[in-house]
Design a protein around this motif. Structure first.
Motif, PDB file in Angstrom:
ATOM      1  N   LYS A  37      -6.512 -31.564  39.995  1.00 34.83           N
ATOM      2  CA  LYS A  37      -5.807 -30.313  39.695  1.00 34.83           C
ATOM      3  C   LYS A  37      -5.703 -29.518  40.995  1.00 34.83           C
ATOM      4  O   LYS A  37      -6.684 -29.340  41.703  1.00 34.83           O
ATOM      5  CB  LYS A  37      -6.564 -29.485  38.658  1.00 34.83           C
ATOM      6  CG  LYS A  37      -6.434 -29.987  37.253  1.00 34.83           C
ATOM      7  CD  LYS A  37      -5.141 -29.514  36.630  1.00 34.83           C
ATOM      8  CE  LYS A  37      -5.076 -29.936  35.182  1.00 34.83           C
ATOM      9  NZ  LYS A  37      -4.261 -29.091  34.372  1.00 34.83           N
ATOM     10  N   ASP A  42      -3.785 -25.920  42.184  1.00 31.45           N
ATOM     11  CA  ASP A  42      -3.017 -24.745  41.744  1.00 31.45           C
ATOM     12  C   ASP A  42      -2.591 -24.875  40.281  1.00 31.45           C
ATOM     13  O   ASP A  42      -1.479 -24.498  39.898  1.00 31.45           O
ATOM     14  CB  ASP A  42      -1.792 -24.511  42.640  1.00 31.45           C
ATOM     15  CG  ASP A  42      -2.174 -24.290  44.096  1.00 31.45           C
ATOM     16  OD1 ASP A  42      -3.233 -23.662  44.338  1.00 31.45           O
ATOM     17  OD2 ASP A  42      -1.427 -24.747  44.987  1.00 31.45           O
ATOM     18  N   GLU A  82      -0.359 -35.483  29.790  1.00 30.78           N
ATOM     19  CA  GLU A  82       0.050 -34.736  30.979  1.00 30.78           C
ATOM     20  C   GLU A  82       0.305 -35.679  32.153  1.00 30.78           C
ATOM     21  O   GLU A  82       1.296 -35.533  32.876  1.00 30.78           O
ATOM     22  CB  GLU A  82      -1.022 -33.706  31.364  1.00 30.78           C
ATOM     23  CG  GLU A  82      -1.139 -32.551  30.395  1.00 30.78           C
ATOM     24  CD  GLU A  82      -2.280 -31.614  30.735  1.00 30.78           C
ATOM     25  OE1 GLU A  82      -2.717 -31.579  31.911  1.00 30.78           O
ATOM     26  OE2 GLU A  82      -2.757 -30.912  29.827  1.00 30.78           O
ATOM     27  N   TYR A 124      -5.647 -38.533  40.371  1.00 32.44           N
ATOM     28  CA  TYR A 124      -5.064 -37.196  40.230  1.00 32.44           C
ATOM     29  C   TYR A 124      -6.157 -36.131  40.269  1.00 32.44           C
ATOM     30  O   TYR A 124      -7.249 -36.335  39.734  1.00 32.44           O
ATOM     31  CB  TYR A 124      -4.344 -37.055  38.886  1.00 32.44           C
ATOM     32  CG  TYR A 124      -3.074 -37.830  38.768  1.00 32.44           C
ATOM     33  CD1 TYR A 124      -1.846 -37.208  38.938  1.00 32.44           C
ATOM     34  CD2 TYR A 124      -3.074 -39.188  38.456  1.00 32.44           C
ATOM     35  CE1 TYR A 124      -0.660 -37.909  38.806  1.00 32.44           C
ATOM     36  CE2 TYR A 124      -1.893 -39.904  38.325  1.00 32.44           C
ATOM     37  CZ  TYR A 124      -0.698 -39.255  38.500  1.00 32.44           C
ATOM     38  OH  TYR A 124       0.485 -39.954  38.370  1.00 32.44           O
ATOM     39  N   GLU A 180       3.875 -36.527  34.089  1.00 31.19           N
ATOM     40  CA  GLU A 180       4.027 -36.480  35.549  1.00 31.19           C
ATOM     41  C   GLU A 180       4.651 -37.776  36.052  1.00 31.19           C
ATOM     42  O   GLU A 180       5.527 -37.752  36.919  1.00 31.19           O
ATOM     43  CB  GLU A 180       2.674 -36.243  36.235  1.00 31.19           C
ATOM     44  CG  GLU A 180       2.136 -34.841  36.082  1.00 31.19           C
ATOM     45  CD  GLU A 180       3.030 -33.796  36.732  1.00 31.19           C
ATOM     46  OE1 GLU A 180       3.363 -33.932  37.917  1.00 31.19           O
ATOM     47  OE2 GLU A 180       3.389 -32.834  36.035  1.00 31.19           O
ATOM     48  N   ASP A 215      -1.898 -27.553  38.533  1.00 34.88           N
ATOM     49  CA  ASP A 215      -1.052 -28.708  38.200  1.00 34.88           C
ATOM     50  C   ASP A 215      -1.710 -30.002  38.647  1.00 34.88           C
ATOM     51  O   ASP A 215      -2.434 -30.030  39.638  1.00 34.88           O
ATOM     52  CB  ASP A 215       0.313 -28.586  38.899  1.00 34.88           C
ATOM     53  CG  ASP A 215       1.118 -27.403  38.407  1.00 34.88           C
ATOM     54  OD1 ASP A 215       1.119 -27.145  37.185  1.00 34.88           O
ATOM     55  OD2 ASP A 215       1.748 -26.733  39.242  1.00 34.88           O
ATOM     56  N   TRP A 216      -1.431 -31.080  37.904  1.00 36.85           N
ATOM     57  CA  TRP A 216      -1.921 -32.388  38.313  1.00 36.85           C
ATOM     58  C   TRP A 216      -1.149 -32.844  39.543  1.00 36.85           C
ATOM     59  O   TRP A 216       0.084 -32.804  39.552  1.00 36.85           O
ATOM     60  CB  TRP A 216      -1.743 -33.418  37.195  1.00 36.85           C
ATOM     61  CG  TRP A 216      -2.713 -33.248  36.075  1.00 36.85           C
ATOM     62  CD1 TRP A 216      -2.443 -32.837  34.803  1.00 36.85           C
ATOM     63  CD2 TRP A 216      -4.116 -33.494  36.115  1.00 36.85           C
ATOM     64  NE1 TRP A 216      -3.583 -32.803  34.063  1.00 36.85           N
ATOM     65  CE2 TRP A 216      -4.638 -33.208  34.845  1.00 36.85           C
ATOM     66  CE3 TRP A 216      -5.000 -33.920  37.112  1.00 36.85           C
ATOM     67  CZ2 TRP A 216      -5.987 -33.335  34.536  1.00 36.85           C
ATOM     68  CZ3 TRP A 216      -6.341 -34.036  36.805  1.00 36.85           C
ATOM     69  CH2 TRP A 216      -6.824 -33.756  35.540  1.00 36.85           C
ATOM     70  N   LYS A 217      -1.886 -33.272  40.557  1.00 34.01           N
ATOM     71  CA  LYS A 217      -1.291 -33.789  41.790  1.00 34.01           C
ATOM     72  C   LYS A 217      -1.959 -35.114  42.134  1.00 34.01           C
ATOM     73  O   LYS A 217      -3.151 -35.304  41.905  1.00 34.01           O
ATOM     74  CB  LYS A 217      -1.491 -32.810  42.956  1.00 34.01           C
ATOM     75  CG  LYS A 217      -0.887 -31.436  42.735  1.00 34.01           C
ATOM     76  CD  LYS A 217       0.622 -31.475  42.782  1.00 34.01           C
ATOM     77  CE  LYS A 217       1.205 -30.083  42.625  1.00 34.01           C
ATOM     78  NZ  LYS A 217       2.640 -30.085  42.668  1.00 34.01           N
TER      79      LYS A 217
END
Length: 164
Positions: A145, A147, A45, A143, A49, A149-151
């Motif tokens: 999580k 919402d 994942e 990174y 990204e 998603d990975w940010k």
């Protein structure tokens, strides 16, 4: 009679010990394999990204780039003060893209973490239109999580080239 009862008891204890040892040895291996598979998925994942980040960078898309960052992200630029917040990070990329940017590549070297946070060690390079490397370096990205998603929560990088 006493002797045969003692032998039976010793035999029963040995069977219990062997059986319980086998069960204990199997459980960590199974758990480790599950964890290893889950971690491999998390690593994939993060790598996906990164690939999408490179695509957006090379298209000069500062809005898409900024969406890879968490709302309260911090980008720690070399020789400058840190930039905090997704909007300020978008502005940095916008100015870079307006000035013109070379082709960007990035490779994930290693990843650590779990399903709540991941840290990625990466190598990057910039090349000109002839393919000549004009800068390269390394980075650490933290990174989280957000919402679902990975940010990127923290982004720190520096060049391997000597300062001019």
């Amino acid at each position: 009679m006493k002797k045969s009862n003692v032998i039976k008891s010793i035999f029963a204890v040995c069977i219990l010990l062997v059986t319980s040892c086998k069960k204990q040895n199997l459980l960590p291996t199974t758990d480790a394999e599950t964890t290893k598979n889950e971690f491999a998925n998390l690593k994939e994942e993060i790598e996906l990204e990164s690939e999408n980040f490179v695509i957006a960078f090379n298209k000069g898309d500062s809005i898409r780039i900024s969406n890879f960052y968490a709302k309260d992200a911090k980008m720690m630029l070399p020789n400058e003060k840190a930039v905090t917040s997704r909007e300020k990070i978008r502005s940095v990329f916008h100015h870079w893209f307006q000035a013109g940017t070379p082709t960007f590549t990035m490779k994930t070297i290693d990843v650590w973490g779990n399903d709540e946070m991941m840290i990625a060690e990466k190598e990057f390079s910039f090349s000109d239109e002839k393919g000549t490397i004009i800068d390269s370096g390394k980075s650490l990205e933290y990174y989280i999580k957000e919402d679902g998603d990975w940010k990127i929560f923290r982004d720190c990088y520096n060049s391997d080239f000597p300062e001019k």
